[in-house]
Write an enzyme that holds these catalytic residues in place. Sequence first.
Site, PDB file in Angstrom:
ATOM      1  N   CYS A 273      41.881  46.436  38.393  1.00 60.10           N
ATOM      2  CA  CYS A 273      42.128  45.000  38.612  1.00 60.10           C
ATOM      3  C   CYS A 273      40.838  44.190  38.635  1.00 60.10           C
ATOM      4  CB  CYS A 273      42.911  44.807  39.911  1.00 60.10           C
ATOM      5  SG  CYS A 273      42.033  45.337  41.377  1.00 60.10           S
TER       6      CYS A 273
ATOM      7  N   ARG B 198      46.206  33.387  49.155  1.00 57.39           N
ATOM      8  CA  ARG B 198      45.529  34.689  49.322  1.00 57.39           C
ATOM      9  C   ARG B 198      45.112  34.769  50.773  1.00 57.39           C
ATOM     10  NH1 ARG B 198      40.913  37.619  45.696  1.00 57.39           N
ATOM     11  NH2 ARG B 198      42.808  38.022  44.504  1.00 57.39           N
TER      12      ARG B 198
ATOM     13  N   HIS C 271      49.571  43.020  45.873  1.00 58.78           N
ATOM     14  CA  HIS C 271      48.930  42.122  44.904  1.00 58.78           C
ATOM     15  C   HIS C 271      49.863  41.972  43.693  1.00 58.78           C
ATOM     16  CE1 HIS C 271      46.001  39.803  42.971  1.00 58.78           C
ATOM     17  NE2 HIS C 271      45.040  40.675  42.753  1.00 58.78           N
TER      18      HIS C 271
ATOM     19  N   GLN D 226      48.890  40.689  40.064  1.00 58.45           N
ATOM     20  CA  GLN D 226      48.136  41.681  39.288  1.00 58.45           C
ATOM     21  C   GLN D 226      49.085  42.596  38.516  1.00 58.45           C
ATOM     22  OE1 GLN D 226      44.559  41.886  39.313  1.00 58.45           O
ATOM     23  NE2 GLN D 226      45.007  43.163  37.543  1.00 58.45           N
TER      24      GLN D 226
ATOM     25  N   ASP E  95      40.902  51.445  41.736  1.00 59.61           N
ATOM     26  CA  ASP E  95      40.434  50.198  42.355  1.00 59.61           C
ATOM     27  C   ASP E  95      39.285  50.574  43.291  1.00 59.61           C
ATOM     28  OD1 ASP E  95      40.269  47.558  43.265  1.00 59.61           O
ATOM     29  OD2 ASP E  95      42.095  47.640  44.479  1.00 59.61           O
TER      30      ASP E  95
ATOM     31  N   ARG F 212      46.002  37.744  33.386  1.00 61.27           N
ATOM     32  CA  ARG F 212      46.361  37.091  34.649  1.00 61.27           C
ATOM     33  C   ARG F 212      46.819  35.662  34.389  1.00 61.27           C
ATOM     34  NH1 ARG F 212      44.263  38.883  39.467  1.00 61.27           N
ATOM     35  NH2 ARG F 212      45.641  37.277  40.284  1.00 61.27           N
TER      36      ARG F 212
HETATM   37  N1  NVA Z   1      41.951  46.066  46.562  1.00 61.93           N
HETATM   38  C1  NVA Z   1      41.038  44.980  46.286  1.00 61.93           C
HETATM   39  C2  NVA Z   1      41.555  44.146  45.166  1.00 61.93           C
HETATM   40  C3  NVA Z   1      40.704  42.979  44.785  1.00 61.93           C
HETATM   41  C4  NVA Z   1      41.289  42.161  43.683  1.00 61.93           C
HETATM   42  C5  NVA Z   1      40.834  44.155  47.552  1.00 61.93           C
HETATM   43  O1  NVA Z   1      41.814  43.915  48.265  1.00 61.93           O
HETATM   44  O2  NVA Z   1      39.697  43.764  47.823  1.00 61.93           O
HETATM   45  N1   CP Z   2      41.818  41.113  40.437  1.00 63.12           N
HETATM   46  C1   CP Z   2      41.653  40.044  41.239  1.00 63.12           C
HETATM   47  O1   CP Z   2      42.566  39.600  41.931  1.00 63.12           O
HETATM   48  O2   CP Z   2      40.411  39.497  41.196  1.00 63.12           O
HETATM   49  P1   CP Z   2      39.827  38.348  42.148  1.00 63.12           P
HETATM   50  O3   CP Z   2      39.628  38.947  43.511  1.00 63.12           O
HETATM   51  O4   CP Z   2      38.531  37.959  41.499  1.00 63.12           O
HETATM   52  O5   CP Z   2      40.800  37.209  42.203  1.00 63.12           O
END
Ligand code: NVA
Ligand code: CP
Length: 300
Positions: free
Chosen positions: A257, A102, A129, A132, A217, A285
């Site tokens: 998500c 990540r 992502h 997801q 989101d 997930r």
């Molecule tokens: N769009 C959000 C998703 C988190 C799982 C982010 O990137 O923070």
């Molecule tokens: N939806 C998701 O990826 O959650 P986290 O940021 O908690 O991993």
Amino acid sequence: MRHFLSERDLTADEFRSIVNRGSEFRRMWEANEPHALFPNSTVAMIFDMSSTRTRLSFEAGITQLGGKAINLSRSETQMGRGESIEDTARVLSQMVDLVLMRTASHESIEQFASMCTVPVMNGLTDLLHPCQMLADMQAYFDHRGDIKDKTVAWIGDGNNVCNSYINIADLLGFKLRIACPVEFQPDSNVLERGKSNTTVMQDVTAACEGADLVVTDVWSSMGKEDEQEQRKRAFADYCVTSELMALAAEDALFMHCLPAHRGEEVTAEVIDGPQSVVWEEAGNRMHAQKALMEFLLNNR
Ligand code: NVA
Ligand code: CP
């Protein structure tokens, strides 16, 4: 050897078969049937940003497959002291079977994967992502069957998760309507490639009309914290309310998500209401990613 950096790294058939295998893993897990198919496999997880679901689902998932996860945050490794991504990738390739990453910049994961001789999985970047998407589609398929020819409404920021929806609309053959402020549109390259199945608009009601699935989101993704006030103003009309859900198909599902901000992108009534499948989506997930890891390990 295959990587999973983008939904487009899979064919539509491969994507569907991983989703279906995820459902099978969920059923096995619910029935308490062991499925330790990959004893001694190791996943290295590199997190440059916060995570609850992604970290936990990969760690629990590989444990159920009989393997082990090792969590590495950049600051605790030599990467935090300047060792290059490429050198790190070469070293990890000698020691683990899979890598989950990540990272804020999508170029970093591409750079890492280019030097990595074991499969790399994208656990979220600023662009996409994809893990997801496997979990979301597992929830949709389990409730409603295949999503081909259905209509999905995305309400809010044209962010990483939204870009991933554009990719799977193209891959799986559904129509995607994105309602977002003009200044927060999805990535132009992703959109250009997915334009035959995706329409971008500013009208949330037109986007939701008759939709089979409504998704949203957060207004401010990770890394956008300093834009929060500006974004709150820009997104004020982009909230999934019960009134908006009433415009969608009668049996429409709601997904997010997570983490969610009740009262911003979605009301409590919707996310905690009967059309919401967010908890199952989050639980998926783990199962969808077990199916992904199985696919990648078998394709080495
Ligand atoms: N769009 C959000 C998703 C988190 C799982 C982010 O990137 O923070
Ligand atoms: N939806 C998701 O990826 O959650 P986290 O940021 O908690 O991993």
